[in-house]
Design a protein around this motif. Structure first.
Motif, PDB file in Angstrom:
ATOM      1  N   ILE A 130      54.027  94.629  12.197  1.00 28.95           N
ATOM      2  CA  ILE A 130      54.941  95.752  11.996  1.00 28.95           C
ATOM      3  C   ILE A 130      56.067  95.668  13.025  1.00 28.95           C
ATOM      4  O   ILE A 130      56.095  94.754  13.863  1.00 28.95           O
ATOM      5  CB  ILE A 130      54.202  97.103  12.108  1.00 28.95           C
ATOM      6  CG1 ILE A 130      53.572  97.240  13.502  1.00 28.95           C
ATOM      7  CG2 ILE A 130      53.151  97.241  11.021  1.00 28.95           C
ATOM      8  CD1 ILE A 130      52.951  98.609  13.746  1.00 28.95           C
ATOM      9  N   GLU A 131      56.975  96.627  12.968  1.00 29.26           N
ATOM     10  CA  GLU A 131      58.146  96.591  13.846  1.00 29.26           C
ATOM     11  C   GLU A 131      57.757  96.564  15.322  1.00 29.26           C
ATOM     12  O   GLU A 131      58.348  95.832  16.112  1.00 29.26           O
ATOM     13  CB  GLU A 131      59.026  97.820  13.581  1.00 29.26           C
ATOM     14  CG  GLU A 131      60.311  97.846  14.410  1.00 29.26           C
ATOM     15  CD  GLU A 131      61.178  99.043  14.089  1.00 29.26           C
ATOM     16  OE1 GLU A 131      61.707  99.640  15.040  1.00 29.26           O
ATOM     17  OE2 GLU A 131      61.312  99.379  12.900  1.00 29.26           O
ATOM     18  N   GLN A 132      56.744  97.347  15.701  1.00 25.78           N
ATOM     19  CA  GLN A 132      56.339  97.378  17.102  1.00 25.78           C
ATOM     20  C   GLN A 132      55.766  96.037  17.554  1.00 25.78           C
ATOM     21  O   GLN A 132      55.924  95.657  18.719  1.00 25.78           O
ATOM     22  CB  GLN A 132      55.307  98.489  17.342  1.00 25.78           C
ATOM     23  CG  GLN A 132      55.912  99.858  17.592  1.00 25.78           C
ATOM     24  CD  GLN A 132      56.700  99.921  18.877  1.00 25.78           C
ATOM     25  OE1 GLN A 132      57.840  99.454  18.930  1.00 25.78           O
ATOM     26  NE2 GLN A 132      56.134 100.489  19.907  1.00 25.78           N
ATOM     27  N   THR A 133      55.105  95.317  16.658  1.00 25.18           N
ATOM     28  CA  THR A 133      54.612  93.981  16.995  1.00 25.18           C
ATOM     29  C   THR A 133      55.776  93.086  17.391  1.00 25.18           C
ATOM     30  O   THR A 133      55.731  92.392  18.414  1.00 25.18           O
ATOM     31  CB  THR A 133      53.873  93.351  15.800  1.00 25.18           C
ATOM     32  OG1 THR A 133      52.941  94.275  15.259  1.00 25.18           O
ATOM     33  CG2 THR A 133      53.157  92.074  16.219  1.00 25.18           C
ATOM     34  N   CYS A 134      56.826  93.107  16.581  1.00 27.53           N
ATOM     35  CA  CYS A 134      58.016  92.284  16.864  1.00 27.53           C
ATOM     36  C   CYS A 134      58.699  92.731  18.142  1.00 27.53           C
ATOM     37  O   CYS A 134      59.166  91.911  18.944  1.00 27.53           O
ATOM     38  CB  CYS A 134      58.994  92.355  15.689  1.00 27.53           C
ATOM     39  SG  CYS A 134      58.301  91.763  14.133  1.00 27.53           S
ATOM     40  N   ARG A 135      58.755  94.054  18.343  1.00 20.63           N
ATOM     41  CA  ARG A 135      59.384  94.603  19.549  1.00 20.63           C
ATOM     42  C   ARG A 135      58.665  94.112  20.804  1.00 20.63           C
ATOM     43  O   ARG A 135      59.277  93.625  21.757  1.00 20.63           O
ATOM     44  CB  ARG A 135      59.370  96.130  19.482  1.00 20.63           C
ATOM     45  CG  ARG A 135      59.885  96.830  20.741  1.00 20.63           C
ATOM     46  CD  ARG A 135      59.789  98.340  20.572  1.00 20.63           C
ATOM     47  NE  ARG A 135      60.763  98.804  19.589  1.00 20.63           N
ATOM     48  CZ  ARG A 135      61.996  99.187  19.886  1.00 20.63           C
ATOM     49  NH1 ARG A 135      62.412  99.152  21.142  1.00 20.63           N
ATOM     50  NH2 ARG A 135      62.817  99.599  18.949  1.00 20.63           N
ATOM     51  N   HIS A 136      57.345  94.227  20.810  1.00 19.38           N
ATOM     52  CA  HIS A 136      56.595  93.854  21.996  1.00 19.38           C
ATOM     53  C   HIS A 136      56.614  92.351  22.233  1.00 19.38           C
ATOM     54  O   HIS A 136      56.683  91.893  23.384  1.00 19.38           O
ATOM     55  CB  HIS A 136      55.155  94.364  21.878  1.00 19.38           C
ATOM     56  CG  HIS A 136      55.046  95.856  21.963  1.00 19.38           C
ATOM     57  ND1 HIS A 136      54.146  96.580  21.233  1.00 19.38           N
ATOM     58  CD2 HIS A 136      55.759  96.758  22.686  1.00 19.38           C
ATOM     59  CE1 HIS A 136      54.288  97.876  21.508  1.00 19.38           C
ATOM     60  NE2 HIS A 136      55.265  98.001  22.382  1.00 19.38           N
ATOM     61  N   ALA A 137      56.555  91.560  21.175  1.00 18.13           N
ATOM     62  CA  ALA A 137      56.641  90.107  21.331  1.00 18.13           C
ATOM     63  C   ALA A 137      58.024  89.710  21.850  1.00 18.13           C
ATOM     64  O   ALA A 137      58.151  88.800  22.676  1.00 18.13           O
ATOM     65  CB  ALA A 137      56.355  89.413  20.013  1.00 18.13           C
ATOM     66  N   SER A 138      59.063  90.395  21.383  1.00 13.17           N
ATOM     67  CA  SER A 138      60.425  90.103  21.850  1.00 13.17           C
ATOM     68  C   SER A 138      60.584  90.428  23.324  1.00 13.17           C
ATOM     69  O   SER A 138      61.230  89.690  24.068  1.00 13.17           O
ATOM     70  CB  SER A 138      61.443  90.900  21.032  1.00 13.17           C
ATOM     71  OG  SER A 138      61.416  90.521  19.673  1.00 13.17           O
ATOM     72  N   ILE A 139      59.993  91.547  23.758  1.00  8.64           N
ATOM     73  CA  ILE A 139      60.064  91.903  25.180  1.00  8.64           C
ATOM     74  C   ILE A 139      59.316  90.873  26.017  1.00  8.64           C
ATOM     75  O   ILE A 139      59.780  90.465  27.083  1.00  8.64           O
ATOM     76  CB  ILE A 139      59.494  93.320  25.399  1.00  8.64           C
ATOM     77  CG1 ILE A 139      60.426  94.359  24.768  1.00  8.64           C
ATOM     78  CG2 ILE A 139      59.321  93.616  26.887  1.00  8.64           C
ATOM     79  CD1 ILE A 139      59.877  95.771  24.781  1.00  8.64           C
ATOM     80  N   ALA A 177      59.083  81.827  15.851  1.00  3.00           N
ATOM     81  CA  ALA A 177      59.985  80.669  15.915  1.00  3.00           C
ATOM     82  C   ALA A 177      61.310  81.052  16.576  1.00  3.00           C
ATOM     83  O   ALA A 177      62.007  80.199  17.125  1.00  3.00           O
ATOM     84  CB  ALA A 177      60.233  80.128  14.512  1.00  3.00           C
ATOM     85  N   LYS A 178      61.654  82.361  16.551  1.00  5.44           N
ATOM     86  CA  LYS A 178      62.895  82.826  17.178  1.00  5.44           C
ATOM     87  C   LYS A 178      62.712  83.153  18.659  1.00  5.44           C
ATOM     88  O   LYS A 178      63.680  83.431  19.355  1.00  5.44           O
ATOM     89  CB  LYS A 178      63.408  84.080  16.454  1.00  5.44           C
ATOM     90  CG  LYS A 178      63.767  83.868  14.984  1.00  5.44           C
ATOM     91  CD  LYS A 178      64.399  85.107  14.399  1.00  5.44           C
ATOM     92  CE  LYS A 178      63.384  86.208  14.194  1.00  5.44           C
ATOM     93  NZ  LYS A 178      63.964  87.401  13.505  1.00  5.44           N
ATOM     94  N   LEU A 179      61.463  83.150  19.131  1.00  7.19           N
ATOM     95  CA  LEU A 179      61.173  83.564  20.498  1.00  7.19           C
ATOM     96  C   LEU A 179      61.047  82.368  21.428  1.00  7.19           C
ATOM     97  O   LEU A 179      60.954  81.227  20.993  1.00  7.19           O
ATOM     98  CB  LEU A 179      59.873  84.383  20.533  1.00  7.19           C
ATOM     99  CG  LEU A 179      59.804  85.615  19.629  1.00  7.19           C
ATOM    100  CD1 LEU A 179      58.439  86.272  19.753  1.00  7.19           C
ATOM    101  CD2 LEU A 179      60.910  86.600  19.984  1.00  7.19           C
TER     102      LEU A 179
END
Length: 424
Positions: A130-139, A177-179
């Motif tokens: 979900i969005e929070q998964t992406c948010r936390h991985a991005s941080i 792949a973007k991280l």
């Protein structure tokens, strides 16, 4: 604890890890399970949560109570503040920071992850990425955490299906792949039931990887620190002026990079004076070498002027020195950051003041796209800014060295930390 056991404990590796995930993904329960199954809970703590669990009447031990310490957290069933827990196994010592899952507590996750080697990101197996998964991985990627463990939790609620795990893993691999996270592990777990947390799960024979605890004990962290660029910010000048040490002058601090040995030629910044290291003293006495993240005291062969905020480096490998600095900043305050604002600044052991020259863009932390239409950063926003400091800083890029590449911005009037910065 006997002397040999104490010495063995002190010499063990220390892994700092942070947990992240959306609300109700089970972060606090997972940490409680880790502590409970690894027998890292004091008896009085266990008795306390058993009493609280009995009051609920469902027969289950509420492991989340081990980390959710605030009354508001227990009453609402959510994590609000960053909770730190310490435990050890025969292989390694651990410091865990349990961070909130709500969007409005993004700053708390940044705080908890800023010193971590590894992030555990939880995903509810029923809901997937979900969005929070992406948010936390991005941080985690932005903060240059070298290791990430994606725990697909609540597998018991999807009948331990391999297909559910593989679909979530594949979806996250496409996003990752973007991280910029070099080491990612995927583990199917049930924090409530204990599957693949400390003990291997009999319910998921199709999973051939290690348990979460095995992964934490064995992930390689020796290369997480920069052992090439020698950096020693001076924190304190030690002058005992005692009969035993009449002429002792030592420079205490924490090594932020590289390796220092007695006899090495060094220079002091900002003066540029050169000398050699006479001795290196640690807590238990002299040592033959010092490297990150050891806290030690240097004595030098020459009596040169060095004070708190100066940095001892090798003459052939020096940091950047500048007053105009660009950085990514996570804004931690309800008063927005805007061009022209002035703040106190702390970088390693050096304190200075600065003015914000420009807000370049805000980062959409979910998609990693740039938003260039706003000229300020609000609470929990992350963006790129340019500052000018009152005196030069000695720094490396955050990507190169997290210790010398990070700084904090402070409100001079309230003394609140308002921003966490990563130098580009």
């Amino acid at each position: 604890m006997s002397g040999s056991l104490q010495s063995q404990y002190l010499e063990m590796d220390l892994l700092r890890l942070t947990t992240a995930g959306s609300v109700d993904d089970g972060k606090s329960t997972l940490i409680g399970r880790l502590l409970y199954d690894s027998k890292s809970i004091f008896e009085d703590q266990l008795e306390s949560i058993q009493r609280s669990s009995q009051q609920r009447g469902d027969g289950q031990i509420n492991l989340a109570l081990l980390t959710d310490g605030l009354r508001a957290e227990r009453e609402q069933g959510i994590t609000i503040d960053v909770a730190y827990r310490y435990f050890a196994t025969p292989k390694r010592k651990f410091i865990i920071s349990d961070t909130p899952g709500h969007v409005q507590y993004t700053r708390n996750m940044v705080t908890g992850a800023s010193t971590a080697n590894l992030a555990i990101v939880l995903v509810d197996a029923r809901h997937g990425i979900i969005e929070q998964t992406c948010r936390h991985a991005s941080i985690a990627s932005l903060l240059e955490l070298p290791h990430l463990v994606l725990c697909i939790n609540k597998m018991d609620l999807v009948d331990y299906q391999e297909e559910v795990f593989e679909n979530i893993k594949k979806e996250f691999e496409n996003f990752a792949a973007k991280l910029d996270i070099p080491d990612i592990h995927y583990i199917p777990i049930s924090a409530l039931r204990g599957d693949n947390v400390v003990e291997k799960s009999e319910n998921m024979p199709w999973y051939q990887g290690g348990t979460l605890l095995y992964t934490l004990e064995n992930v390689h962290i020796g290369s997480d620190y920069n052992h090439i660029d020698s950096r020693f910010p001076v924190q304190y000048v030690i002058r005992p002026q005692s009969d035993q040490y009449p002429d002792y002058r030592g420079y205490a601090g924490r090594v932020e990079g590289g390796i220092f040995r007695p006899g090495d030629e060094v220079i002091a910044l900002p003066s540029g004076f050169s000398t050699r290291i006479k001795s290196i003293d640690a807590m238990d006495g002299p040592v033959e070498e010092a490297f990150a993240p050891m806290s030690v005291t240097f004595t030098l062969e020459d009596d040169i002027d060095i004070s708190r905020g100066d940095m001892i480096v090798k003459p052939t490998n020096q940091p950047q020195v500048a007053q105009d600095i660009e950085l990514m900043v996570c804004w931690l305050n309800e008063t927005p950051l805007a061009p022209g604002a002035k703040y106190a600044l702390k970088h390693t052991t050096k304190e200075a003041r600065c003015v914000v020259k420009e807000v370049r863009y805000k980062l959409d932390i979910t998609s990693l796209s740039r938003l260039e239409d706003g000229a300020m950063l609000a609470l929990n926003d992350i963006g790129r800014i340019k500052i000018r400091t009152t005196s030069p800083l000695f720094f490396d890029s955050y990507r190169k060295n997290r210790g010398t590449g990070s700084l904090i911005l402070i409100n001079e009037f309230t003394n609140e930390t308002v921003g966490a910065g990563m130098i580009l």
